[in-house]
Structures are given as structure tokens and as C-alpha cells.
Design a protein around this motif. Structure first.
Motif, PDB file in Angstrom:
ATOM      1  N   UNK A 347      57.275 105.114  88.767  1.00 10.45           N
ATOM      2  CA  UNK A 347      57.522 103.670  88.734  1.00 10.45           C
ATOM      3  C   UNK A 347      58.213 103.298  87.431  1.00 10.45           C
ATOM      4  N   UNK A 348      57.826 103.949  86.347  1.00  3.83           N
ATOM      5  CA  UNK A 348      58.492 103.709  85.062  1.00  3.83           C
ATOM      6  C   UNK A 348      59.967 104.108  85.147  1.00  3.83           C
ATOM      7  N   UNK A 349      60.243 105.234  85.814  1.00  2.00           N
ATOM      8  CA  UNK A 349      61.641 105.648  86.015  1.00  2.00           C
ATOM      9  C   UNK A 349      62.407 104.587  86.809  1.00  2.00           C
ATOM     10  N   UNK A 350      61.735 104.014  87.817  1.00  2.00           N
ATOM     11  CA  UNK A 350      62.392 103.008  88.656  1.00  2.00           C
ATOM     12  C   UNK A 350      62.707 101.738  87.864  1.00  2.00           C
ATOM     13  N   UNK A 351      61.853 101.377  86.922  1.00  2.00           N
ATOM     14  CA  UNK A 351      62.136 100.214  86.064  1.00  2.00           C
ATOM     15  C   UNK A 351      63.405 100.465  85.266  1.00  2.00           C
ATOM     16  N   UNK A 352      63.536 101.669  84.744  1.00  2.00           N
ATOM     17  CA  UNK A 352      64.742 102.026  83.988  1.00  2.00           C
ATOM     18  C   UNK A 352      65.968 101.994  84.887  1.00  2.00           C
ATOM     19  N   UNK A 362      61.575  94.498  92.058  1.00  5.75           N
ATOM     20  CA  UNK A 362      60.301  95.220  92.001  1.00  5.75           C
ATOM     21  C   UNK A 362      60.580  96.714  92.000  1.00  5.75           C
ATOM     22  N   UNK A 363      60.131  97.390  90.973  1.00  7.54           N
ATOM     23  CA  UNK A 363      60.312  98.842  90.887  1.00  7.54           C
ATOM     24  C   UNK A 363      59.323  99.529  91.830  1.00  7.54           C
ATOM     25  N   UNK A 364      59.822 100.420  92.632  1.00 10.03           N
ATOM     26  CA  UNK A 364      58.945 101.146  93.540  1.00 10.03           C
ATOM     27  C   UNK A 364      59.479 102.543  93.771  1.00 10.03           C
TER      28      UNK A 364
END
Length: 389
Positions: A347-352, A362-364
């Protein structure tokens, strides 16, 4: 957690039978621990029961870790737990009703935590059912302040929920789902404090919408998520061949809960802001030249990107700490924990990948990545205990 609050109340005719399921052996033993253990990364834990403003949140939580670790140490020195005992009364098989309670917990877990549920199927039946019971209690507790009836929840309602918790730990469950947890805590060396602390986290959500610094936020993260690790380790078990200290395994479990909650916070910045809540350290926002107004405006700027990079770095540090303890768990319990850890890290990777836009995006983790993570998690689960402690 979102979804419908499940209040499965047992029929009145079965109330007495439910009570008879739970051993009346009195309160859990209290163990005193006089020596504090420190960990290599400084990510330590604490107790909500000790109100001392001179102590940091990590120091307070650490008391809870030591207390729970002492219970597990005591249990490890005894003969193996008898987890399969059932009784019969007047032709009624108590075990049948208890099985029904545990099965309902499994259904709830399967519906709302699919990946984790799949991982629990590799655990022994007794441990699997106990983990389901803990999950359902945590979900019901969370739903009190985040569910569809949240607007009607008052501090007194949480007080009543805590009284129910006290009762189920004493072998007096109120309903079917309480009965499953009451049975679980009678069999495993689980202390009541992490459960009470989770309720305290719900109280915070009723009265607090800002956190001045990370010390305050850490305590909140412990209350609402770190507690889950402390509840679960006694059930999941520590591998017999593990050379790690019990305290260090608990420290890693706590770190995973903190990491998961920090990830939730970073993923849900926009959603929380629309509810008037900001779960980001105010002093750190100011250090990057940001304020609440910037959060409510929801514009991704260079200041925001730099701030988010710093927040994500810290969350990953907690995930790194958590990884050290997963391999020390009982072999059959590792896969669901590894799966949860790997999926949440992504999820942290998706935020980036969203260019730090957690205001309107929304990061998922997509289904393909989720399924790809499962064999990786399974492979790590098979690797056995680590040499990190």
C-alpha cells in the motif's frame, strides 16, 4: 474497518448452556517482571494502565509487552494446553454450540478479511478458531466508532462494552461471539489489558481528532492496532526451535500493528480529512511548512511530497522491525502474518505510485499483486526461524 456490525445474540434458551462452556478458574495469573529488555532498533512498547506523563508512549506500552510475555513464558514452562476438551450436560452437547460460535467467527473473518482468512486455514484447527474469535471481537469493537451506528455511540456505550469484556474474561459471555472469545482466553495465556487498550483507542476517536506529535500518535496506533499483535501471539504460538526472546517476538508483533495503522493513516488522509480528522503529527506537518488548511485543500505540492516521503520511511522502518519476529512464530501460523505484512507494505508503494495523492486517490493493491504475494508469503513462512535475535 468498514462494514456491518454483527451482533449475533444467542437464543435465551441457550444462555445457560453458553455459560457452562467456559471454565470458571478465576482470573488469569498476574506476573511481575522486574527487568526491562531493550531492542536493537529502539522500537519498544508500553502500558495504558500506567498514567505517568513523564514517560514516553513507547515506555508505557512496553509494560504491557512485558506483562504479556511473562504470561507466555509461564505457559511455555508447563505441559501443553489441552485444547480439545468438551463437556455434555443433560443430553445437550456444549461443544456443538461452541462450534457454532467459532464457525460464525470464521464466516465473519472470511467475509471481511479474505486474504488473512485463507492464511488461517493452514493453522491448526484450535489456533485457527481462536484467531477468528479475536478478529471478530476486534472488528466489533472497531465498528462501534467507525460503523453505521457510530453517530449514536457515547463514552457510556464503550464503558458497557468494556464491562462485557470483563465478564467474558470471567467466563460470563453475553452472546455467541463473546462465548467463542471467552473460550479462547480460557485456553491461551492472553491478558485482558490489550483488549481494554483497544477500547481506550475507541474512546480517543470520540474525543480527539488531532495529534500534536508522534509520541501521541504512537500511543493511538498501539491502542487501535498494536494491541492486535499482543492478543494474537499467545494463540499463534512461538516456534519451539526459536532462539528469540519472548519479549522480542512481542516487540515485532507490536511493530507490525503500528506499521499497519500508520499505513492506514497515510492511505486515508483525504477520507479522514472529510470527517474532520487529521491523524498526522502536527509538529511534523509544521516542520515541512504544512498545516491543517493544506490537508483540507487537498493539493499535492512539493512540500506534501517531501512530508509523505518522511512518513512512509518511518512506516517501513516498523515493517522492517516486524519482519524479524514473523519467522519466530509457530510454523503453521506464519503464512497469514507474512501475507498481511507483504500486502500492507505494498500500500505504501501504491501511495508513491499515485504521486503521493492520498487526498483524492485511494492507494490499494490490485488482485493480481495480491495473489502474486501469497506464494511469496508462503515461501517465507517455510524458511523457519531467523538468526536476527
Amino acid at each position: 474497518m468498514a462494514g456491518v456490525l454483527l451482533w449475533v445474540v444467542c437464543p435465551k434458551g441457550n444462555a445457560t448452556a453458553l455459560l457452562s462452556l467456559i471454565p470458571r478458574s478465576g482470573k488469569h495469573k498476574r506476573c511481575r517482571v522486574h527487568q526491562k529488555v531493550k531492542f536493537s532498533t529502539g522500537v519498544s512498547a508500553i502500558s495504558s494502565a500506567v498514567a505517568n506523563p513523564a514517560r514516553s508512549s513507547e515506555e508505557k506500552v512496553y509494560d504491557v509487552v512485558l506483562k504479556q510475555a511473562a504470561l507466555v513464558k509461564e505457559q511455555r514452562g508447563k505441559k501443553p494446553l489441552d485444547l480439545g476438551t468438551s463437556t455434555e450436560t443433560d443430553g445437550f452437547t456444549d461443544w456443538d454450540l461452541l462450534n457454532e460460535a467459532y464457525d460464525r467467527c470464521g464466516e465473519v473473518c472470511a467475509e471481511y478479511a479474505k486474504t488473512f482468512y485463507l492464511g488461517t486455514l493452514l493453522m491448526t484447527p484450535e489456533r485457527r478458531r481462536a484467531v477468528w474469535a479475536i478478529y471478530v471481537w476486534c472488528r466489533r469493537t472497531d465498528e462501534l466508532v467507525d460503523g453505521p451506528n457510530a453517530s449514536h455511540i457515547t463514552p457510556r456505550a464503550l464503558d458497557r462494552w468494556e464491562k462485557r469484556l470483563d465478564d467474558l474474561f470471567e467466563g460470563r459471555p453475553y452472546d455467541m461471539l463473546d462465548a467463542a472469545l471467552s473460550d479462547t482466553v480460557s485456553k491461551y495465556p492472553v491478558d485482558i489489558q490489550p483488549f481494554k487498550d483497544m477500547i481506550e483507542g475507541m474512546r480517543l476517536d470520540l474525543r480527539k481528532s488531532r495529534y500534536m506529535n508522534f509520541d501521541e500518535l504512537y500511543l493511538y496506533c498501539y491502542y487501535v492496532a498494536g494491541t492486535v499483535g499482543l492478543m494474537s501471539v499467545p494463540v499463534m504460538g512461538i516456534a519451539p526451535e526459536s532462539k528469540a526472546s519472548v519479549e522480542s517476538v512481542y516487540n515485532a508483533a507490536l511493530a507490525l500493528g503500528i506499521a499497519n495503522q500508520l499505513t492506514n493513516i497515510l492511505r486515508d488522509v483525504g477520507e479522514d480529512a472529510r470527517r474532520g480528522r487529521i491523524y498526522l503529527p502536527q509538529d511534523e506537518l509544521a516542520r515541512f511548512g504544512l498545516s491543517d488548511d493544506d490537508i483540507f485543500r487537498g493539493q499535492v505540492t512539493d512540500k506534501w511530497r517531501n512530508f509523505m516521503k518522511d512518513q512512509i520511511k518511518r512506516a517501513r522502518m516498523f515493517f522492517d522491525e516486524a519482519e524479524k519476529g514473523v519467522s519466530e512464530l509457530n510454523a503453521a501460523s506464519r503464512w497469514p502474518v507474512w501475507a498481511s505484512l507483504l500486502l500492507y507494505r505494498q500500500i505504501l508503494d501504491a501511495i508513491e505510485e499515485n504521486d503521493y495523492n492520498n487526498f483524492s486517490k485511494r492507494a490499494y493493491v490490485g488482485k493480481v499483486k495480491k495473489f502474486a504475494s501469497l506464494p511469496v508469503a508462503y515461501g517465507r513462512a517455510l524458511m523457519g526461524t531467523s538468526k536476527l535475535f
